[in-house]
Design an enzyme around this catalytic site. Sequence first.
Site, PDB file in Angstrom:
ATOM      1  N   ARG A 218      14.499  59.233  80.626  1.00  0.00           N
ATOM      2  CA  ARG A 218      15.843  59.555  81.129  1.00  0.00           C
ATOM      3  C   ARG A 218      16.160  61.044  81.061  1.00  0.00           C
ATOM      4  NH1 ARG A 218      19.605  55.195  78.321  1.00  0.00           N
ATOM      5  NH2 ARG A 218      18.557  56.186  76.611  1.00  0.00           N
TER       6      ARG A 218
ATOM      7  N   LYS B 154       4.003  45.693  71.821  1.00  0.00           N
ATOM      8  CA  LYS B 154       4.756  44.731  71.042  1.00  0.00           C
ATOM      9  C   LYS B 154       6.070  45.368  70.584  1.00  0.00           C
ATOM     10  CE  LYS B 154       3.864  44.518  66.542  1.00  0.00           C
ATOM     11  NZ  LYS B 154       4.123  45.670  65.666  1.00  0.00           N
TER      12      LYS B 154
ATOM     13  N   HIS C 185      -2.933  46.984  69.122  1.00  0.00           N
ATOM     14  CA  HIS C 185      -3.858  48.108  68.894  1.00  0.00           C
ATOM     15  C   HIS C 185      -4.927  47.780  67.855  1.00  0.00           C
ATOM     16  CE1 HIS C 185      -1.181  49.129  65.526  1.00  0.00           C
ATOM     17  NE2 HIS C 185      -2.145  49.908  65.065  1.00  0.00           N
TER      18      HIS C 185
ATOM     19  N   LYS D 246      -9.566  48.772  67.261  1.00  0.00           N
ATOM     20  CA  LYS D 246     -10.186  49.426  66.094  1.00  0.00           C
ATOM     21  C   LYS D 246     -11.686  49.124  66.080  1.00  0.00           C
ATOM     22  CE  LYS D 246      -5.962  49.430  63.361  1.00  0.00           C
ATOM     23  NZ  LYS D 246      -5.545  50.726  62.854  1.00  0.00           N
TER      24      LYS D 246
ATOM     25  N   GLU E  33      -0.141  48.542  53.478  1.00  0.00           N
ATOM     26  CA  GLU E  33       0.280  49.911  53.773  1.00  0.00           C
ATOM     27  C   GLU E  33       0.980  50.501  52.555  1.00  0.00           C
ATOM     28  OE1 GLU E  33       1.619  50.370  58.151  1.00  0.00           O
ATOM     29  OE2 GLU E  33       2.419  48.459  57.507  1.00  0.00           O
TER      30      GLU E  33
ATOM     31  N   ASP F 118       6.419  41.429  62.607  1.00  0.00           N
ATOM     32  CA  ASP F 118       5.877  42.757  62.904  1.00  0.00           C
ATOM     33  C   ASP F 118       4.348  42.797  62.788  1.00  0.00           C
ATOM     34  OD1 ASP F 118       6.217  45.612  63.409  1.00  0.00           O
ATOM     35  OD2 ASP F 118       5.645  45.917  61.313  1.00  0.00           O
TER      36      ASP F 118
ATOM     37  N   HIS G 289      -1.118  41.297  64.881  1.00  0.00           N
ATOM     38  CA  HIS G 289      -2.367  41.864  64.340  1.00  0.00           C
ATOM     39  C   HIS G 289      -3.154  40.854  63.491  1.00  0.00           C
ATOM     40  CE1 HIS G 289      -0.557  45.421  65.826  1.00  0.00           C
ATOM     41  NE2 HIS G 289       0.161  45.726  64.769  1.00  0.00           N
TER      42      HIS G 289
ATOM     43  N   LYS H 155       4.379  46.437  53.153  1.00  0.00           N
ATOM     44  CA  LYS H 155       4.640  47.885  53.099  1.00  0.00           C
ATOM     45  C   LYS H 155       4.823  48.267  51.636  1.00  0.00           C
ATOM     46  CE  LYS H 155       6.151  48.391  57.730  1.00  0.00           C
ATOM     47  NZ  LYS H 155       4.999  48.951  58.423  1.00  0.00           N
TER      48      LYS H 155
HETATM   49  C1  BG6 Z   1       2.470  48.376  63.984  1.00  0.00           C
HETATM   50  C2  BG6 Z   1       3.619  47.908  63.139  1.00  0.00           C
HETATM   51  O1  BG6 Z   1       2.189  47.440  64.987  1.00  0.00           O
HETATM   52  O2  BG6 Z   1       1.307  48.544  63.178  1.00  0.00           O
HETATM   53  C3  BG6 Z   1       3.880  48.889  62.017  1.00  0.00           C
HETATM   54  O3  BG6 Z   1       4.772  47.770  63.944  1.00  0.00           O
HETATM   55  C4  BG6 Z   1       2.627  49.152  61.226  1.00  0.00           C
HETATM   56  O4  BG6 Z   1       4.923  48.419  61.159  1.00  0.00           O
HETATM   57  C5  BG6 Z   1       1.469  49.524  62.152  1.00  0.00           C
HETATM   58  O5  BG6 Z   1       2.885  50.221  60.334  1.00  0.00           O
HETATM   59  C6  BG6 Z   1       0.167  49.599  61.385  1.00  0.00           C
HETATM   60  O6  BG6 Z   1      -0.829  50.136  62.233  1.00  0.00           O
HETATM   61  P1  BG6 Z   1      -2.073  50.956  61.630  1.00  0.00           P
HETATM   62  O7  BG6 Z   1      -2.955  51.194  62.806  1.00  0.00           O
HETATM   63  O8  BG6 Z   1      -1.504  52.186  61.008  1.00  0.00           O
HETATM   64  O9  BG6 Z   1      -2.670  50.047  60.616  1.00  0.00           O
END
Ligand code: BG6
Length: 493
Positions: free
Chosen positions: A51, A150, A180, A184, A218, A237, A242, A341
């Site tokens: 935008r 997502k 994603h 990997k 994480e 999430d 994943h 987390k």
């Molecule tokens: C994302 C989540 O899809 O993946 C995040 O929304 C998360 O909350 C992230 O931190 C983790 O990805 P990676 O590649 O850092 O493990």
Amino acid sequence: MTYRVIPVEPFDYVVFGGTGDLARRKLLPALYHRMLDGQLPPEGRIIAASRRQMSDAEYRAMTETALKEFVPQDAREEEALQAFLKMLSYRSLDAQKEEGWDALCAELDEDPDRVRAYYLAVAPTLVDELCRRLAHHCLVTPKSRVVLEKPIGRDLASARKVNDAVAMAFEESQIFRIDHYLGKETVQNLMALRFANTLFEPLWNSAHIDHVQITVAETLGVGSRGSYYDTSGALRDMVQNHIVQLLCLVAMEPPDSFDANSVRDEKLKVIRALKPIDESNYDKLTVRGQYRAGAADGGAVPGYGEEIGAAKSRTETFVALKAEVANWRWAGVPFYLRTGKRLAERVSEIVITFRAIPHSIFPKDSGIISQNRLVLRLQPDEGVRQWIMIKDPGPGGMRLNYVPLDMSFAESFAERYPDAYERLLLDVIRGNQTLFMRRDEVEAAWAWIDPIREAWDGDGAAPAPYTAGTWGPSAAIALIERDGRTWHEDALS
Ligand code: BG6
């Protein structure tokens, strides 16, 4: 390492949300790296749209700054950088307004037969509107593709709505739903390991495998993403996408080829075979937690509620589940899944533990015989370790020792470890959907997740607190220890 550089055909990549965080952190650096590797043809165009009012020159300057921040110094080459910046242009567009769309049409119409990829790096609420505009302006050609990030919905019903909206403009073969994790290296290696060797497949079943653990831990908190995260939580999430995807790649039957639909058919069967977890059994099979203040990432950190400014939030930042794939291959083999987390360590891994030997022939003082274990480390220290028992060399009798056969990728990728987005962004241009989620997979995953969520919402209980910088609530340890097993926590094993 022998790289194979296969250039892609000329393309137009239109990035909606081109000034956003994802574009600056991931998409532009990933495309730049592939340019450096010689995979992007100079006629390729990257058209950023958002935008904001901005000229092409301003967008290029913004990109240059982003690349300085997110591309390591040793990969920044002036010539490649200038060539990359030349590929960029900028269009000011609003998904909800008419202005600017004609100019985009004119730009794309310069070469209507090119591969076109529309990357929707935008808020999920804009996906529907953007797809309508693309269809309305006849921007969807046979060689067009759309890339979705997502979250795709927040439950089965809302995911169906998103999928229906996208399907109004694009065929399923044109829709690339990114997870994603599938980009990997170790994840792709799991498929190589399973299906390019004869060694593992005969053992890959309940007769030989004791249990599977999948951990995505994480150390970071939710940071600035609080407003999204608080409506999502770890189950939506991380687990719905994943972790379920990783589980599928471990558990699926060998597909008949590496073709996208063969692989996705097999993954879908796994998701559909997951035993339901609902109000009748969730208390035994699930644990949800939320971090409190503690120490992580080398310093004192606030608790989740303080961090997002909502002290009473009941959103889970940690989930542990005991899942089971109810089919002939896996019946009775627990899949322990865990993500959170602000945990003790940043580590993502899949651990396959094989059954114990049926009988030991060795005297007691030879040492403990541990179960064979295959550890696939996604991050950090990407690699695969197969743990086996051997005799320690030298005199001293039969001394048994547990050692890893180490297949570390870190050495092979001494120069640079490619980011997952690089592979995926180019697969979109190539039209290869193998590493992308199909509609039925996403919906089947929600159909498994929804009853867990409903059971949690139904009991109204708060997530169990855990101190930031630990491995989550004690209930998660109890979840696995009740079965006489422990979480795999040694970073070096
Ligand atoms: C994302 C989540 O899809 O993946 C995040 O929304 C998360 O909350 C992230 O931190 C983790 O990805 P990676 O590649 O850092 O493990």
